[in-house]
Design a protein around this motif. Structure first.
Motif, PDB file in Angstrom:
ATOM      1  N   UNK A  69       0.819  -1.202   0.000  1.00  9.50           N
ATOM      2  CA  UNK A  69       0.000   0.000   0.000  1.00  9.50           C
ATOM      3  C   UNK A  69       0.855   1.254   0.000  1.00  9.50           C
ATOM      4  N   UNK A  70       1.816   1.320   0.897  1.00 11.42           N
ATOM      5  CA  UNK A  70       2.655   2.522   0.972  1.00 11.42           C
ATOM      6  C   UNK A  70       3.477   2.697  -0.294  1.00 11.42           C
ATOM      7  N   UNK A  71       3.968   1.581  -0.860  1.00 12.57           N
ATOM      8  CA  UNK A  71       4.749   1.673  -2.096  1.00 12.57           C
ATOM      9  C   UNK A  71       3.887   2.201  -3.227  1.00 12.57           C
ATOM     10  N   UNK A  72       2.691   1.633  -3.361  1.00 10.42           N
ATOM     11  CA  UNK A  72       1.770   2.070  -4.405  1.00 10.42           C
ATOM     12  C   UNK A  72       1.390   3.536  -4.202  1.00 10.42           C
ATOM     13  N   UNK A  73       1.127   3.911  -2.972  1.00 12.35           N
ATOM     14  CA  UNK A  73       0.787   5.305  -2.674  1.00 12.35           C
ATOM     15  C   UNK A  73       1.947   6.226  -3.042  1.00 12.35           C
ATOM     16  N   UNK A  74       3.166   5.785  -2.785  1.00 14.61           N
ATOM     17  CA  UNK A  74       4.336   6.588  -3.135  1.00 14.61           C
ATOM     18  C   UNK A  74       4.457   6.804  -4.638  1.00 14.61           C
ATOM     19  N   UNK A  75       4.205   5.773  -5.411  1.00 17.55           N
ATOM     20  CA  UNK A  75       4.251   5.902  -6.870  1.00 17.55           C
ATOM     21  C   UNK A  75       3.148   6.856  -7.333  1.00 17.55           C
ATOM     22  N   UNK A  76       1.956   6.709  -6.770  1.00 21.38           N
ATOM     23  CA  UNK A  76       0.857   7.606  -7.143  1.00 21.38           C
ATOM     24  C   UNK A  76       1.173   9.054  -6.764  1.00 21.38           C
ATOM     25  N   UNK A  77       1.852   9.270  -5.655  1.00 16.93           N
ATOM     26  CA  UNK A  77       2.245  10.625  -5.257  1.00 16.93           C
ATOM     27  C   UNK A  77       3.208  11.212  -6.283  1.00 16.93           C
TER      28      UNK A  77
END
Length: 190
Positions: A69-77
């Motif tokens: 989740x955090x990795x995906x959120x980081x890419x989306x950011x």
């Protein structure tokens, strides 16, 4: 860099979800790193392609054992930051809404990641010409950072942007308060 209109944007992200197909053997990390390299080269359309590929690659690592989740959120950011640079503010805010949901589901809203998200939302709102909404986002980010007892450059950025809005409005006392706080943090962290 000359920032142009993203011609590839419209077909790439609408309705985007984790149910996308895998993109072969390259990892999400490789795509994300490539996106960052394209940003540094001011090749924003290529950066978007790389970040979208990174998001697609998460499908291949959804193994039920690792929470990305955090990795995906980081890419989306990162993707949303590029969209802000290109003036695609509504699309950036749509990505931020997805990140907000991901962080909420992972109980990560009151972390540095949540504060960073709110800072970026404020920047997008400011770019839209909505300073009141930007101030609300910056205030929420500051609240989280205060609870975390954070005195980093993130806090300084929030203070600086808040001060800049107050200065633009002629609220000099408020502007001085926030800009001085930002300066103090920047000086201490240099």
């Amino acid at each position: 860099c000359i920032i142009g209109v993203v011609t590839i944007w419209s077909g790439l992200l609408p309705g985007f979800s984790f149910a996308l197909m895998s993109v072969g053997r390259r990892s999400w990390q490789e795509h994300s790193k490539e996106g960052t390299q394209w940003v540094r080269a001011c090749e924003y359309e290529k950066a978007i392609e790389s970040y979208v590929s990174a998001l697609k690659a998460f499908q291949s690592v959804e193994d039920g054992e690792t929470d990305h989740t955090r990795d995906s959120a980081g890419v989306r950011m990162k993707l949303a930051a590029v969209l802000i640079e290109l003036g695609e503010l509504d699309e950036a805010l749509a990505e931020f809404r997805i990140v907000h949901g991901q962080l909420r589901a992972a109980k990560q809203l009151n972390t540095m990641a949540g504060a960073g998200l709110l800072l970026k939302i404020g920047i997008a709102r400011e770019a839209q010409g909505k300073p009141d909404q930007a101030l609300d986002a910056y205030r929420s980010s500051r609240d989280i950072l205060d609870k975390l007892n954070d005195a980093s450059r993130n806090t300084a950025r929030v203070q600086w942007r808040t001060g800049a809005i107050h200065a633009a409005r002629g609220n000099w006392a408020e502007a001085a308060k926030f800009l001085s706080a930002a300066k103090d943090i920047f000086v201490r962290s240099s």
